[in-house]
Design a protein around this motif. Structure first.
Motif, PDB file in Angstrom:
ATOM      1  N   HIS A  77       0.826  -1.211   0.000  1.00 20.43           N
ATOM      2  CA  HIS A  77       0.000   0.000   0.000  1.00 20.43           C
ATOM      3  C   HIS A  77       0.860   1.260   0.000  1.00 20.43           C
ATOM      4  O   HIS A  77       2.065   1.207   0.240  1.00 20.43           O
ATOM      5  CB  HIS A  77      -0.933   0.015   1.213  1.00 20.43           C
ATOM      6  CG  HIS A  77      -0.205   0.188   2.517  1.00 20.43           C
ATOM      7  ND1 HIS A  77       0.468  -0.832   3.140  1.00 20.43           N
ATOM      8  CD2 HIS A  77      -0.024   1.277   3.302  1.00 20.43           C
ATOM      9  CE1 HIS A  77       1.020  -0.386   4.245  1.00 20.43           C
ATOM     10  NE2 HIS A  77       0.746   0.904   4.377  1.00 20.43           N
ATOM     11  N   ASP A 130       0.549   5.227   1.828  1.00 18.75           N
ATOM     12  CA  ASP A 130      -0.219   6.017   2.790  1.00 18.75           C
ATOM     13  C   ASP A 130      -0.468   7.396   2.201  1.00 18.75           C
ATOM     14  O   ASP A 130       0.356   8.296   2.323  1.00 18.75           O
ATOM     15  CB  ASP A 130       0.542   6.105   4.123  1.00 18.75           C
ATOM     16  CG  ASP A 130       0.607   4.750   4.799  1.00 18.75           C
ATOM     17  OD1 ASP A 130      -0.442   4.259   5.225  1.00 18.75           O
ATOM     18  OD2 ASP A 130       1.706   4.171   4.860  1.00 18.75           O
ATOM     19  N   HIS A 163       4.770   0.132   0.010  1.00 22.92           N
ATOM     20  CA  HIS A 163       5.487  -0.646   1.016  1.00 22.92           C
ATOM     21  C   HIS A 163       4.579  -1.721   1.594  1.00 22.92           C
ATOM     22  O   HIS A 163       3.369  -1.679   1.387  1.00 22.92           O
ATOM     23  CB  HIS A 163       6.062   0.260   2.117  1.00 22.92           C
ATOM     24  CG  HIS A 163       5.046   1.123   2.806  1.00 22.92           C
ATOM     25  ND1 HIS A 163       4.585   2.310   2.265  1.00 22.92           N
ATOM     26  CD2 HIS A 163       4.394   0.970   3.973  1.00 22.92           C
ATOM     27  CE1 HIS A 163       3.705   2.858   3.091  1.00 22.92           C
ATOM     28  NE2 HIS A 163       3.563   2.055   4.139  1.00 22.92           N
ATOM     29  N   ARG A 214       1.499  10.400  11.916  1.00 26.16           N
ATOM     30  CA  ARG A 214       1.391  11.217  10.708  1.00 26.16           C
ATOM     31  C   ARG A 214       0.926  12.629  11.026  1.00 26.16           C
ATOM     32  O   ARG A 214       0.072  12.818  11.887  1.00 26.16           O
ATOM     33  CB  ARG A 214       0.342  10.594   9.761  1.00 26.16           C
ATOM     34  CG  ARG A 214       0.633   9.150   9.377  1.00 26.16           C
ATOM     35  CD  ARG A 214      -0.550   8.252   9.698  1.00 26.16           C
ATOM     36  NE  ARG A 214      -0.211   6.828   9.613  1.00 26.16           N
ATOM     37  CZ  ARG A 214      -0.424   6.083   8.538  1.00 26.16           C
ATOM     38  NH1 ARG A 214      -1.009   6.588   7.484  1.00 26.16           N
ATOM     39  NH2 ARG A 214      -0.071   4.812   8.520  1.00 26.16           N
TER      40      ARG A 214
HETATM   41 MN    MN Z   1       2.020   2.264   5.505  1.00 24.59          MN
END
Ligand code: MN
Ligand code: OGA
Length: 382
Positions: A224, A226, A280, A337
């Motif tokens: 995926h 992000d 990743h 994040r």
């Molecule tokens: Mn990730």
């Protein structure tokens, strides 16, 4: 030695076939890999980078990365449970600008606090958990208290994937961050994240969302990117605890062959700049080489005396017993994040256009390869 060359060779062959999804092939290769065998010969081990261990051709991509030593005082590092930044090693990878790997920079014993927070505190309501969809409120109310009875069962007693998100996080990657839906971001984790980001040159980083992933030895996290955050110029921080795992870092497209590396307990990864939006995955969690043992960095207890203004708190023997029995066969990962640029606000609802983007781009493939990682998410208070 001959065996190792053969295995490295087979990795290379896998990656080299044209027109195929090279990432997917390597994901499968490592998902089935046998720990301790030649299968892992090409996996970069940053903990051994200074002794030039790591045998595959990828080991040649390892470069030293500069840290901003003066941005974090030794005292603030200590308050977060970290060594002085001057003692950290930091590495990068040729071809992946903005990717930084810091092998375990925690002070001996201090990982205990973060592990306990992941299992005991961050997993609690009101933080969202993807188990919520599969279980009643009563069942997910207090996973920690329930699990104490069974010790190692937390949260692996549940067959569905679990993921907790304190902060303003989308529980599943296809969900959007929303102003209408958040819980406070833990202040201790925000402090730790700010110190790590500053050491990597990102002053003023704001921890706005977090996702915790709980892996059993048979869990994987599919390929995926992000992408949900609105400001991709900010780094994504990733912390690993417990058993080691293999991380695959690929390209902007899924068909690019990824680079494989070990993640050990205490290791920190930063994905920023060019590397912020790379594909990743985590195809394999490795069992302890000493049967069901803890990584040795988790064997030192947390010191009894902590700095007066430490964000790390004492951990009771009872709590640590629960964590220990769980971590003998598990890995915990937390990612932190920053979602918004300085002047941005959280959107109230995803717009139609964004929803379409998500489905057509197939933004995240967590269900790929039967991904079974248990994930949870965290939200901010402002
Ligand atoms: Mn990730
Ligand atoms: C994620 C992620 C990697 C890991 O949560 O988005 O990529 O090491 N985690 O668990």
């Amino acid at each position: 030695m001959g065996k190792m060359a053969a295995a490295v060779g087979s990795v290379a062959t896998l990656a080299a076939e044209p027109g195929e999804d090279a990432f997917r092939k390597l994901f499968r290769f490592y998902r089935q890999s046998r720990p301790g065998s030649a299968d892992l010969g090409a996996v970069i081990d940053f903990s051994a980078a200074h002794t030039a261990r790591g045998t595959g051709p990828d080991a040649r991509k390892v470069i030293r990365s500069q840290l901003s030593v003066s941005s974090v005082s030794d005292h603030d590092a200590h308050r977060a449970g970290l060594q002085p930044v001057s003692k950290w090693q930091a590495y990068g990878l040729q071809g992946y600008p903005g990717f930084i790997f810091i092998p375990n920079p925690f002070l001996p014993g201090y990982q205990w606090h973060w592990v306990k927070q992941c299992l005991k505190l961050y997993s609690q309501k009101p933080n969202v958990c993807n188990l919520d969809k599969h279980m009643t409120k009563e069942e997910t109310q207090d996973l920690w208290e329930q699990s104490k009875e069974f010790l190692r069962s937390w949260p692996t007693a549940y067959t569905k994937e679990s993921r907790f998100t304190p902060g303003r996080g989308p529980l599943l990657p296809i969900e959007k961050y929303s102003a209408d839906h958040y819980t406070p971001f833990p202040s201790d984790l925000a402090f730790l994240s700010e110190q790590v980001a500053a050491a990597c040159g990102f002053q003023g980083f704001r921890a706005e969302a977090g996702i915790l992933n709980y892996y059993r030895l048979d869990s994987t996290l599919g390929i995926h990117v992000d992408r949900s955050e609105l400001d991709h110029s900010k780094p994504l921080l990733s912390f690993s605890f417990g058993q080691s795992a293999i991380f695959l870092l690929g390209g902007l497209k899924r068909d690019e062959a990824p680079t494989a590396m070990f993640m050990h307990s205490g290791d920190i990864m930063v994905m920023s700049g060019f590397s912020r939006l790379l594909n990743h995955a985590v195809p394999r969690v490795l069992p302890s080489s000493q049967g069901e043992g803890l990584p040795c960095c988790l064997e030192t207890p947390l010191p009894a005396v902590l700095p007066r203004d430490s964000v790390v708190e004492p951990c009771s023997e009872e709590d640590w017993q629960v964590c220990t029995s769980y971590l003998k066969t598990a890995r915990v990962n937390m990612t932190v994040r920053q979602v918004l640029a300085i002047d941005q606000d959280f959107p109230s609802e995803p717009t139609e256009e964004k929803k379409r983007d998500i489905t057509t781009e197939g933004f995240c493939h967590l269900d790929d390869e039967n991904s079974q990682v248990k994930r949870a998410k965290l939200n901010p208070d402002s």
